[in-house]
Design a protein around this motif. Structure first.
Motif, PDB file in Angstrom:
ATOM      1  N   GLY A  20       0.842  -1.177   0.000  1.00 51.05           N
ATOM      2  CA  GLY A  20       0.000   0.000   0.000  1.00 51.05           C
ATOM      3  C   GLY A  20       0.884   1.236   0.000  1.00 51.05           C
ATOM      4  N   CYS A  21       0.717   2.078  -0.999  1.00 48.61           N
ATOM      5  CA  CYS A  21       1.648   3.186  -1.209  1.00 48.61           C
ATOM      6  C   CYS A  21       1.197   4.501  -0.583  1.00 48.61           C
ATOM      7  CB  CYS A  21       1.872   3.391  -2.704  1.00 48.61           C
ATOM      8  SG  CYS A  21       2.553   1.931  -3.534  1.00 48.61           S
ATOM      9  N   MET A  22       0.030   4.534   0.037  1.00 47.05           N
ATOM     10  CA  MET A  22      -0.555   5.777   0.525  1.00 47.05           C
ATOM     11  C   MET A  22       0.384   6.604   1.380  1.00 47.05           C
ATOM     12  SD  MET A  22      -3.854   6.384   3.050  1.00 47.05           S
ATOM     13  CE  MET A  22      -2.903   5.928   4.527  1.00 47.05           C
ATOM     14  N   ASN A  23       0.992   5.956   2.397  1.00 46.52           N
ATOM     15  CA  ASN A  23       1.706   6.774   3.377  1.00 46.52           C
ATOM     16  C   ASN A  23       3.056   7.278   2.874  1.00 46.52           C
ATOM     17  OD1 ASN A  23       2.733   4.187   3.505  1.00 46.52           O
ATOM     18  ND2 ASN A  23       2.876   4.117   5.733  1.00 46.52           N
ATOM     19  N   TYR A  28      -0.387   9.903   6.749  1.00 45.47           N
ATOM     20  CA  TYR A  28       0.414   9.669   7.944  1.00 45.47           C
ATOM     21  C   TYR A  28       1.671  10.532   7.923  1.00 45.47           C
ATOM     22  CZ  TYR A  28      -2.361   5.316   8.278  1.00 45.47           C
ATOM     23  OH  TYR A  28      -3.376   4.398   8.352  1.00 45.47           O
ATOM     24  N   LEU A  29       2.137  10.865   9.122  1.00 44.45           N
ATOM     25  CA  LEU A  29       3.365  11.633   9.278  1.00 44.45           C
ATOM     26  C   LEU A  29       4.283  10.912  10.264  1.00 44.45           C
ATOM     27  CD1 LEU A  29       1.807  15.225   9.586  1.00 44.45           C
ATOM     28  CD2 LEU A  29       2.972  14.253   7.596  1.00 44.45           C
ATOM     29  N   PRO A  30       5.616  11.087  10.109  1.00 45.20           N
ATOM     30  CA  PRO A  30       6.308  11.842   9.054  1.00 45.20           C
ATOM     31  C   PRO A  30       6.340  11.066   7.737  1.00 45.20           C
ATOM     32  CG  PRO A  30       7.919  10.795  10.461  1.00 45.20           C
ATOM     33  CD  PRO A  30       6.570  10.492  11.075  1.00 45.20           C
ATOM     34  N   ARG A  31       6.515  11.797   6.638  1.00 42.09           N
ATOM     35  CA  ARG A  31       6.620  11.181   5.323  1.00 42.09           C
ATOM     36  C   ARG A  31       8.066  11.174   4.872  1.00 42.09           C
ATOM     37  NH1 ARG A  31       2.002  14.939   3.703  1.00 42.09           N
ATOM     38  NH2 ARG A  31       0.250  13.907   4.745  1.00 42.09           N
ATOM     39  N   PRO A  32       8.425  10.204   4.039  1.00 44.12           N
ATOM     40  CA  PRO A  32       9.803  10.162   3.530  1.00 44.12           C
ATOM     41  C   PRO A  32      10.010  11.242   2.474  1.00 44.12           C
ATOM     42  CG  PRO A  32       8.492   8.492   2.449  1.00 44.12           C
ATOM     43  CD  PRO A  32       7.586   9.123   3.479  1.00 44.12           C
ATOM     44  N   ASP A  33      11.269  11.596   2.270  1.00 44.35           N
ATOM     45  CA  ASP A  33      11.526  12.486   1.146  1.00 44.35           C
ATOM     46  C   ASP A  33      11.438  11.679  -0.144  1.00 44.35           C
ATOM     47  OD1 ASP A  33      14.017  11.200   0.658  1.00 44.35           O
ATOM     48  OD2 ASP A  33      15.101  12.661   1.880  1.00 44.35           O
ATOM     49  N   GLY A 222      -1.709  17.121  11.489  1.00 40.53           N
ATOM     50  CA  GLY A 222      -1.827  16.787  10.074  1.00 40.53           C
ATOM     51  C   GLY A 222      -1.863  15.296   9.810  1.00 40.53           C
ATOM     52  N   ASP A 223      -1.497  14.480  10.807  1.00 37.30           N
ATOM     53  CA  ASP A 223      -1.609  13.025  10.691  1.00 37.30           C
ATOM     54  C   ASP A 223      -3.070  12.650  10.917  1.00 37.30           C
ATOM     55  OD1 ASP A 223      -1.616  10.176  11.409  1.00 37.30           O
ATOM     56  OD2 ASP A 223       0.562  10.351  11.563  1.00 37.30           O
ATOM     57  N   ILE A 224      -3.683  11.941   9.962  1.00 32.76           N
ATOM     58  CA  ILE A 224      -5.121  11.679  10.060  1.00 32.76           C
ATOM     59  C   ILE A 224      -5.480  10.826  11.276  1.00 32.76           C
ATOM     60  CG2 ILE A 224      -5.525  11.917   7.590  1.00 32.76           C
ATOM     61  CD1 ILE A 224      -5.840   8.835   7.511  1.00 32.76           C
ATOM     62  N   ARG A 225      -4.515  10.066  11.790  1.00 34.48           N
ATOM     63  CA  ARG A 225      -4.814   9.226  12.949  1.00 34.48           C
ATOM     64  C   ARG A 225      -5.123  10.055  14.186  1.00 34.48           C
ATOM     65  NH1 ARG A 225       0.471   5.544  12.198  1.00 34.48           N
ATOM     66  NH2 ARG A 225       1.249   7.658  11.806  1.00 34.48           N
ATOM     67  N   ALA A 226      -4.629  11.287  14.229  1.00 29.16           N
ATOM     68  CA  ALA A 226      -4.868  12.138  15.399  1.00 29.16           C
ATOM     69  C   ALA A 226      -6.350  12.429  15.587  1.00 29.16           C
ATOM     70  CB  ALA A 226      -4.089  13.439  15.253  1.00 29.16           C
ATOM     71  N   ASN A 227      -7.143  12.329  14.503  1.00 29.45           N
ATOM     72  CA  ASN A 227      -8.580  12.576  14.590  1.00 29.45           C
ATOM     73  C   ASN A 227      -9.392  11.301  14.709  1.00 29.45           C
ATOM     74  OD1 ASN A 227      -8.397  15.428  14.360  1.00 29.45           O
ATOM     75  ND2 ASN A 227      -8.099  15.233  12.144  1.00 29.45           N
ATOM     76  N   MET A 228      -8.725  10.158  14.764  1.00 31.44           N
ATOM     77  CA  MET A 228      -9.436   8.888  14.869  1.00 31.44           C
ATOM     78  C   MET A 228      -9.608   8.517  16.343  1.00 31.44           C
ATOM     79  SD  MET A 228      -7.786   6.682  11.742  1.00 31.44           S
ATOM     80  CE  MET A 228      -8.253   7.077  10.049  1.00 31.44           C
ATOM     81  N   PRO A 229     -10.831   8.217  16.761  1.00 28.92           N
ATOM     82  CA  PRO A 229     -11.086   7.986  18.182  1.00 28.92           C
ATOM     83  C   PRO A 229     -10.186   6.943  18.833  1.00 28.92           C
ATOM     84  CG  PRO A 229     -13.161   8.239  17.022  1.00 28.92           C
ATOM     85  CD  PRO A 229     -12.090   8.216  15.973  1.00 28.92           C
ATOM     86  N   ARG A 230      -9.834   5.896  18.107  1.00 28.60           N
ATOM     87  CA  ARG A 230      -9.022   4.838  18.716  1.00 28.60           C
ATOM     88  C   ARG A 230      -7.608   5.305  19.068  1.00 28.60           C
ATOM     89  NH1 ARG A 230     -10.487  -0.833  15.521  1.00 28.60           N
ATOM     90  NH2 ARG A 230     -12.704  -0.861  16.074  1.00 28.60           N
ATOM     91  N   THR A 278       4.348   1.143   4.338  1.00 31.44           N
ATOM     92  CA  THR A 278       5.496   1.470   5.168  1.00 31.44           C
ATOM     93  C   THR A 278       6.356   2.488   4.453  1.00 31.44           C
ATOM     94  OG1 THR A 278       7.390   0.565   6.386  1.00 31.44           O
ATOM     95  CG2 THR A 278       6.925  -0.406   4.231  1.00 31.44           C
ATOM     96  N   THR A 279       7.154   3.207   5.224  1.00 34.80           N
ATOM     97  CA  THR A 279       8.155   4.106   4.637  1.00 34.80           C
ATOM     98  C   THR A 279       9.557   3.554   4.851  1.00 34.80           C
ATOM     99  OG1 THR A 279       8.308   5.418   6.674  1.00 34.80           O
ATOM    100  CG2 THR A 279       6.669   6.109   5.047  1.00 34.80           C
ATOM    101  N   SER A 280       9.650   2.350   5.415  1.00 34.50           N
ATOM    102  CA  SER A 280      10.931   1.765   5.815  1.00 34.50           C
ATOM    103  C   SER A 280      11.213   0.478   5.051  1.00 34.50           C
ATOM    104  CB  SER A 280      10.909   1.471   7.324  1.00 34.50           C
ATOM    105  OG  SER A 280      11.905   0.560   7.692  1.00 34.50           O
ATOM    106  N   ILE A 281      12.371   0.392   4.435  1.00 34.74           N
ATOM    107  CA  ILE A 281      12.769  -0.840   3.759  1.00 34.74           C
ATOM    108  C   ILE A 281      12.876  -1.993   4.751  1.00 34.74           C
ATOM    109  CG2 ILE A 281      14.740  -1.945   2.612  1.00 34.74           C
ATOM    110  CD1 ILE A 281      15.078   0.613   0.966  1.00 34.74           C
TER     111      ILE A 281
END
Length: 336
Positions: A20-23, A28-33, A222-230, A278-281
């Motif tokens: 999944g390439c979304m992040n 999600y934050l932080p994002r890779p360069d 700015g991270d969308i998870r901050a607005n998610m109740p869980r 993921t943003t991590s190899i």
């Protein structure tokens, strides 16, 4: 290219775990360069990932552009999936499932991805103002024109799937599915199996929480998870306690919590393909290592027992986002 175990999604044979390439560009934050994101995508291809998932929404086109400039020189090595309907409208996130809008967004996706054909193209959400038959009809015409290979749906119910499938065969349903979000088990997972529709599981490690990557209540602005109740108090503390128990199971199995989540999903049905982001190899390699082991049935059962439907604390989505999904809810589920 390394060979990974495969599964079938509609007419496509893909690696049993996709990406999944979304992040890399969105949510999600932080994002890779840019350079880091490009390295991750190329590494995924090199180690055998053959299923890449993006959308017009992600970064309002930036994610499609990232894939377009990074991996299309190896277009024959993978199945490409993208999405329409949910995207940018007047500079804001919005829904438009009209045939006119779908046709335009598809043309924009093809341009950004630098391709003439997208293998799998999803309706990202159900637009309640447009009958699903009309939205699917627009994509059926795109199939006939050779611009897409197959049609998918995202975050929709078994009833909607059946209506859509009556218009044109649906290849895939993509919905959030993980040990702490088991809504697909209410109805749509079985409906997919009966209709021969592949099931693509996004957020298979609970938006990073089940991987142990969320340690505090303060996510970046700015991270969308901050607005998610869980992910908010008081729910986060209870959910992190669940993660601690999952980590204990993982330690006993000499594995990681992420691998347990992916193994659990793969065991739920042969038509399921998780697409962790993921943003991590290093994390990507950890994900794929799940496929190199045989996971005992009692371990899968232990995860089932830990993550009952009502075990997670808090609603899955905030009110506005919940209103944009057509997925089933389980009896007693807390809704925003």
């Amino acid at each position: 290219m390394t060979s990974l175990p495969t599964r079938t999604i509609g007419p496509f044979t893909v690696s049993a775990i996709g990406l999944g390439c979304m992040n890399l560009s969105h949510a999600y934050l932080p994002r890779p360069d840019a350079a880091e994101a490009e390295r991750l995508l190329r590494h995924a291809l090199d180690v055998g990932v053959t299923f890449f998932d993006t959308a017009a929404l992600y970064g309002f086109g930036a994610n499609e552009e990232l894939l377009g400039r990074t991996i299309m020189d190896r277009r024959g090595d993978f199945t490409l999936a993208s999405k329409c309907v949910l995207g940018e409208i007047d500079g804001k996130r919005g829904l438009d499932g009209s045939p006119v809008a779908i046709t335009k967004v598809l043309e924009d996706s093809l341009r950004r991805l630098k391709v003439e054909h997208i293998d799998l193209y999803y309706l990202h959400r159900l637009d309640p103002k447009v009958p699903i038959e009309e939205s699917v009809g627009a994509l059926a015409r795109a199939v006939e024109a050779g611009k897409i290979g197959a049609i998918g749906l995202s975050e929709m119910s078994a009833a909607t799937l059946q209506r859509a499938h009556a218009v044109h065969p649906i290849a895939a349903m993509q919905t959030e599915y993980s040990p702490w979000t088991r809504n697909p088990e209410v109805a749509v997972l079985d409906a997919c199996a009966k209709l021969g529709v592949g099931f693509v599981a996004f957020s298979p490690v609970g938006r990073g929480l089940l991987a142990g990557n969320v340690h505090a209540a303060h996510l970046q602005q700015g991270d969308i998870r901050a607005n998610m109740p869980r992910f908010q108090a008081p729910h986060l503390r209870a959910n992190l306690a669940l993660v601690d128990q999952l980590k204990a199971l993982a330690a006993q199995a000499d594995a990681t919590a992420t691998q347990l989540c992916l193994a659990w999903l793969l065991a739920k049905g042969g038509h399921i393909v998780p697409i962790p982001g993921t943003t991590s190899i290093a994390h990507l390699d950890e994900d794929l290592a799940t496929l190199s082991r045989i996971w005992p049935e009692d371990l899968i059962a232990a995860i089932d027992a830990l993550f009952t439907f009502d075990a997670p604390s808090g609603p899955r989505y905030p009110r506005e986002a919940q209103a944009q999904v057509d997925t089933e809810t389980w009896e007693g589920e807390p809704l925003a």
